[in-house]
Motif scaffolding. Sequence first.
Motif, PDB file in Angstrom:
ATOM      1  N   LEU A 278       0.812  -1.228   0.000  1.00  0.00           N
ATOM      2  CA  LEU A 278       0.000   0.000   0.000  1.00  0.00           C
ATOM      3  C   LEU A 278       0.841   1.272   0.000  1.00  0.00           C
ATOM      4  O   LEU A 278       0.315   2.354  -0.315  1.00  0.00           O
ATOM      5  N   SER A 279       2.108   1.164   0.334  1.00  0.00           N
ATOM      6  CA  SER A 279       2.945   2.361   0.485  1.00  0.00           C
ATOM      7  C   SER A 279       3.039   3.128  -0.832  1.00  0.00           C
ATOM      8  O   SER A 279       3.251   2.552  -1.905  1.00  0.00           O
ATOM      9  N   ASP A 280       2.827   4.432  -0.738  1.00  0.00           N
ATOM     10  CA  ASP A 280       2.914   5.360  -1.877  1.00  0.00           C
ATOM     11  C   ASP A 280       1.836   5.144  -2.931  1.00  0.00           C
ATOM     12  O   ASP A 280       1.928   5.693  -4.032  1.00  0.00           O
ATOM     13  N   CYS A 281       0.816   4.352  -2.633  1.00  0.00           N
ATOM     14  CA  CYS A 281      -0.286   4.151  -3.578  1.00  0.00           C
ATOM     15  C   CYS A 281      -1.449   5.073  -3.222  1.00  0.00           C
ATOM     16  O   CYS A 281      -1.719   5.307  -2.049  1.00  0.00           O
ATOM     17  N   ASP A 282      -2.109   5.585  -4.244  1.00  0.00           N
ATOM     18  CA  ASP A 282      -3.302   6.402  -3.974  1.00  0.00           C
ATOM     19  C   ASP A 282      -4.595   5.691  -4.339  1.00  0.00           C
ATOM     20  O   ASP A 282      -5.676   6.111  -3.937  1.00  0.00           O
ATOM     21  N   THR A 283      -4.495   4.583  -5.104  1.00  0.00           N
ATOM     22  CA  THR A 283      -5.694   3.819  -5.467  1.00  0.00           C
ATOM     23  C   THR A 283      -5.461   2.346  -5.187  1.00  0.00           C
ATOM     24  O   THR A 283      -4.420   1.788  -5.545  1.00  0.00           O
ATOM     25  N   LEU A 284      -6.443   1.723  -4.554  1.00  0.00           N
ATOM     26  CA  LEU A 284      -6.391   0.302  -4.227  1.00  0.00           C
ATOM     27  C   LEU A 284      -7.553  -0.398  -4.918  1.00  0.00           C
ATOM     28  O   LEU A 284      -8.700   0.033  -4.805  1.00  0.00           O
ATOM     29  N   ILE A 285      -7.241  -1.478  -5.637  1.00  0.00           N
ATOM     30  CA  ILE A 285      -8.269  -2.298  -6.267  1.00  0.00           C
ATOM     31  C   ILE A 285      -8.331  -3.625  -5.527  1.00  0.00           C
ATOM     32  O   ILE A 285      -7.377  -4.400  -5.536  1.00  0.00           O
ATOM     33  N   LEU A 286      -9.451  -3.855  -4.852  1.00  0.00           N
ATOM     34  CA  LEU A 286      -9.638  -5.066  -4.048  1.00  0.00           C
ATOM     35  C   LEU A 286     -10.372  -6.111  -4.876  1.00  0.00           C
ATOM     36  O   LEU A 286     -11.572  -5.995  -5.129  1.00  0.00           O
TER      37      LEU A 286
END
Length: 276
Positions: A72-80
């Motif tokens: 997750l580090s330095d990410c602005d969008t997460l796709i679950l």
Amino acid sequence: MIKNPELKQQICIIGCGWLGLPLAKLFLKNGTQIKGSTTSERKLAALKSYGIIPFILELTSEGVSGNLEFGLSDCDTLILNIPPGFRKNPNDDYVSKLKSMIPFVEASTVKNIIFISSTSVYDDGFPFPLINENNPTSTASKSALQLVAAEQLFLENSNFNTTVIRFAGLFGKDRHPAKYLSGKSNLKNGKAPVNLIHLDDCISIIENIIEQNCWNTVFNASTTPHPNKSTYYTAVCKRLHIPLPHFDTTSESKGKIIDGSKLARVLGYEFKVVLE
């Protein structure tokens, strides 16, 4: 909660399988940096060969195993994209597994989440109901209750924005439900409508949501038209030259018609693949 506005576009995809891997490849082609999870050490090298920054992640009843903080580090969008797997493990506590992720996401730079869900959250009926995003979800199905509860974990969290996509049955490339039904007999619900969506549309819808910053909503995603199962799957099996399915035509069919028109109204989206 305001996250770092200077953050370079970077996306984390949890679950780089049938949907997640080609999705990652598209974003990489467009110049987006991608981190992607796998549960297998042996798949790390394969993901890396595509240009994905890989990491191990497994969600268990005991909690998070692996390096989610790094992912997750330095990410602005997460796709679950974590399929519940209720068919293999009907007693699995899907909600608790996802709940264990929440503190990691809250502590990260993630601003936006796309949660991949399913139209199985809606009950079948007769006559076949037309289902849009305002229809009530099932209160009888244990798997539907868990899936909706998992959606709400993220939709109700004010630390980030969440959009849920409830996909109909998935098909594309070498995957098609007709192959599962091929050669089987006494199949039920032959007159029920078919609700499917092609892999290309799944990927394009996700891309459109991110490009248009369309957050904090729910979309049903099913292509058109909706032929009955008996006619459609028989025709597909004929085209594939595999044994035909045989449906029980004597019993009443139950089903639903998934209305995906909100995608057109909100995103201006047109489906790439329609059913023939």
